[in-house]
Write a protein that holds these residues in place. Structure first.
Motif, PDB file in Angstrom:
ATOM      1  N   ASN A   1      27.385 -27.944 -61.348  1.00  0.00           N
ATOM      2  CA  ASN A   1      26.408 -26.998 -61.963  1.00  0.00           C
ATOM      3  C   ASN A   1      25.139 -27.653 -62.182  1.00  0.00           C
ATOM      4  OD1 ASN A   1      28.162 -24.695 -61.683  1.00  0.00           O
ATOM      5  ND2 ASN A   1      29.119 -25.093 -63.563  1.00  0.00           N
ATOM      6  N   ALA A   2      25.494 -28.969 -62.974  1.00  0.00           N
ATOM      7  CA  ALA A   2      24.070 -29.801 -63.165  1.00  0.00           C
ATOM      8  C   ALA A   2      23.355 -30.097 -61.873  1.00  0.00           C
ATOM      9  CB  ALA A   2      24.533 -31.112 -63.841  1.00  0.00           C
ATOM     10  N   LYS A   3      23.897 -30.328 -60.784  1.00  0.00           N
ATOM     11  CA  LYS A   3      23.370 -30.419 -59.401  1.00  0.00           C
ATOM     12  C   LYS A   3      22.933 -29.350 -58.675  1.00  0.00           C
ATOM     13  CE  LYS A   3      24.991 -35.223 -58.975  1.00  0.00           C
ATOM     14  NZ  LYS A   3      25.965 -36.059 -58.118  1.00  0.00           N
ATOM     15  N   LYS A   4      23.597 -28.097 -59.335  1.00  0.00           N
ATOM     16  CA  LYS A   4      23.282 -26.832 -58.619  1.00  0.00           C
ATOM     17  C   LYS A   4      23.674 -27.127 -57.213  1.00  0.00           C
ATOM     18  CE  LYS A   4      19.005 -26.310 -61.323  1.00  0.00           C
ATOM     19  NZ  LYS A   4      17.810 -26.161 -61.221  1.00  0.00           N
ATOM     20  N   THR A   5      24.925 -27.358 -57.010  1.00  0.00           N
ATOM     21  CA  THR A   5      25.536 -27.703 -55.667  1.00  0.00           C
ATOM     22  C   THR A   5      26.888 -27.275 -55.672  1.00  0.00           C
ATOM     23  OG1 THR A   5      24.008 -29.884 -55.463  1.00  0.00           O
ATOM     24  CG2 THR A   5      26.216 -29.621 -54.036  1.00  0.00           C
ATOM     25  N   VAL A   6      27.366 -26.692 -54.387  1.00  0.00           N
ATOM     26  CA  VAL A   6      28.683 -26.438 -54.173  1.00  0.00           C
ATOM     27  C   VAL A   6      29.391 -27.096 -52.876  1.00  0.00           C
ATOM     28  CG1 VAL A   6      27.953 -24.521 -52.767  1.00  0.00           C
ATOM     29  CG2 VAL A   6      30.614 -24.325 -53.660  1.00  0.00           C
ATOM     30  N   TYR A   7      30.373 -27.443 -52.972  1.00  0.00           N
ATOM     31  CA  TYR A   7      30.926 -28.525 -52.294  1.00  0.00           C
ATOM     32  C   TYR A   7      32.251 -27.512 -51.442  1.00  0.00           C
ATOM     33  CZ  TYR A   7      28.558 -31.889 -54.672  1.00  0.00           C
ATOM     34  OH  TYR A   7      27.768 -32.611 -55.570  1.00  0.00           O
ATOM     35  N   LEU A   8      32.531 -28.082 -50.080  1.00  0.00           N
ATOM     36  CA  LEU A   8      33.897 -27.447 -49.323  1.00  0.00           C
ATOM     37  C   LEU A   8      34.236 -28.629 -48.820  1.00  0.00           C
ATOM     38  CD1 LEU A   8      35.431 -25.077 -48.889  1.00  0.00           C
ATOM     39  CD2 LEU A   8      34.158 -25.021 -46.645  1.00  0.00           C
ATOM     40  N   GLN A   9      35.263 -29.322 -49.447  1.00  0.00           N
ATOM     41  CA  GLN A   9      36.263 -30.362 -48.539  1.00  0.00           C
ATOM     42  C   GLN A   9      37.264 -29.718 -47.788  1.00  0.00           C
ATOM     43  OE1 GLN A   9      35.993 -33.855 -49.185  1.00  0.00           O
ATOM     44  NE2 GLN A   9      37.637 -33.727 -47.234  1.00  0.00           N
ATOM     45  N   MET A  10      37.332 -30.147 -46.590  1.00  0.00           N
ATOM     46  CA  MET A  10      38.019 -29.615 -45.421  1.00  0.00           C
ATOM     47  C   MET A  10      38.853 -30.540 -44.907  1.00  0.00           C
ATOM     48  SD  MET A  10      35.334 -27.069 -43.470  1.00  0.00           S
ATOM     49  CE  MET A  10      34.304 -28.321 -42.987  1.00  0.00           C
ATOM     50  N   ASN A  11      40.189 -30.418 -45.039  1.00  0.00           N
ATOM     51  CA  ASN A  11      41.164 -31.512 -44.576  1.00  0.00           C
ATOM     52  C   ASN A  11      42.010 -30.675 -43.614  1.00  0.00           C
ATOM     53  OD1 ASN A  11      40.210 -33.507 -46.340  1.00  0.00           O
ATOM     54  ND2 ASN A  11      41.800 -32.681 -47.932  1.00  0.00           N
ATOM     55  N   ASN A  12      42.456 -31.445 -42.742  1.00  0.00           N
ATOM     56  CA  ASN A  12      43.650 -31.087 -41.704  1.00  0.00           C
ATOM     57  C   ASN A  12      42.893 -29.989 -41.048  1.00  0.00           C
ATOM     58  OD1 ASN A  12      46.026 -30.756 -40.247  1.00  0.00           O
ATOM     59  ND2 ASN A  12      46.959 -29.635 -41.590  1.00  0.00           N
ATOM     60  N   LEU A  13      41.862 -30.301 -40.356  1.00  0.00           N
ATOM     61  CA  LEU A  13      41.037 -29.388 -39.657  1.00  0.00           C
ATOM     62  C   LEU A  13      41.708 -28.720 -38.462  1.00  0.00           C
ATOM     63  CD1 LEU A  13      37.452 -30.619 -40.455  1.00  0.00           C
ATOM     64  CD2 LEU A  13      38.197 -28.074 -40.835  1.00  0.00           C
ATOM     65  N   LYS A  14      41.492 -27.593 -37.893  1.00  0.00           N
ATOM     66  CA  LYS A  14      42.258 -26.959 -36.823  1.00  0.00           C
ATOM     67  C   LYS A  14      40.898 -26.503 -36.032  1.00  0.00           C
ATOM     68  CE  LYS A  14      46.236 -25.552 -39.531  1.00  0.00           C
ATOM     69  NZ  LYS A  14      47.220 -24.433 -39.865  1.00  0.00           N
ATOM     70  N   PRO A  15      41.351 -26.353 -34.449  1.00  0.00           N
ATOM     71  CA  PRO A  15      40.395 -25.783 -33.558  1.00  0.00           C
ATOM     72  C   PRO A  15      39.957 -24.278 -34.069  1.00  0.00           C
ATOM     73  CG  PRO A  15      41.703 -26.995 -32.489  1.00  0.00           C
ATOM     74  CD  PRO A  15      42.355 -27.048 -33.679  1.00  0.00           C
ATOM     75  N   GLU A  16      40.754 -23.544 -34.632  1.00  0.00           N
ATOM     76  CA  GLU A  16      40.208 -22.307 -35.441  1.00  0.00           C
ATOM     77  C   GLU A  16      39.418 -22.444 -36.390  1.00  0.00           C
ATOM     78  OE1 GLU A  16      43.573 -23.375 -34.634  1.00  0.00           O
ATOM     79  OE2 GLU A  16      44.893 -22.557 -36.162  1.00  0.00           O
ATOM     80  N   ASP A  17      39.014 -23.570 -36.875  1.00  0.00           N
ATOM     81  CA  ASP A  17      38.338 -23.744 -38.024  1.00  0.00           C
ATOM     82  C   ASP A  17      36.686 -23.774 -37.416  1.00  0.00           C
ATOM     83  OD1 ASP A  17      40.612 -25.769 -39.833  1.00  0.00           O
ATOM     84  OD2 ASP A  17      39.980 -23.667 -40.125  1.00  0.00           O
ATOM     85  N   THR A  18      36.742 -23.802 -36.346  1.00  0.00           N
ATOM     86  CA  THR A  18      35.366 -24.070 -35.750  1.00  0.00           C
ATOM     87  C   THR A  18      34.333 -22.863 -35.684  1.00  0.00           C
ATOM     88  OG1 THR A  18      36.291 -25.500 -33.798  1.00  0.00           O
ATOM     89  CG2 THR A  18      34.209 -24.436 -33.414  1.00  0.00           C
ATOM     90  N   ALA A  19      33.310 -22.717 -36.241  1.00  0.00           N
ATOM     91  CA  ALA A  19      32.552 -21.917 -36.665  1.00  0.00           C
ATOM     92  C   ALA A  19      31.115 -22.327 -37.235  1.00  0.00           C
ATOM     93  CB  ALA A  19      33.295 -20.827 -37.625  1.00  0.00           C
TER      94      ALA A  19
END
Length: 121
Positions: A73-91
């Motif tokens: 919240n101090a940096k006004k930033t949101v993150y998304l850590q994505m592990n074990n990615l699959k081809p169907e995550d392509t977007a």
């Protein structure tokens, strides 16, 4: 003027990891729920993960256990850590934030420009 700027996308092999970041800039009163959405070619945009100002999270069932959303919240930033990615995550992944531009205005949805994530098989 509120802006959401995403970074961290790219090309990765199946099983790999990526971390997306989205920083809010400009002048505004408050940021409420933040989240990530994605849209694959020919498909509707779907909600991937959201996080409230208090830290409560919600995930798309297909990413549960592989993706982790967090925010600073101090940096006004949101993150998304994505592990074990699959081809169907392509977007194209889009950052979303519910923001009140001023104390006199109602909360509104703001969107980033989108960032490509490609997972090769």
């Amino acid at each position: 003027q509120v802006q959401l700027v995403e970074s961290g996308g790219g090309l990765v092999q199946t099983g790999g990891s990526l971390r997306l970041s989205c920083a809010a800039s400009g002048t505004f009163f408050a940021i409420y729920t933040m989240g990530w959405y994605r849209q694959a070619p020919g498909k509707q945009r779907q909600r991937v993960a959201t996080i409230t100002i208090g830290g409560s999270t919600n995930y798309l069932e297909s990413v549960q256990g592989r993706f982790t959303i967090s925010r600073d919240n101090a940096k006004k930033t949101v993150y998304l850590q994505m592990n074990n990615l699959k081809p169907e995550d392509t977007a194209v992944y889009y950052c979303n934030a519910v923001i009140t531009a001023s104390v006199l205005r109602k909360p509104e949805d703001y969107w980033g420009q989108g960032i490509q994530v490609t997972v090769s098989s």
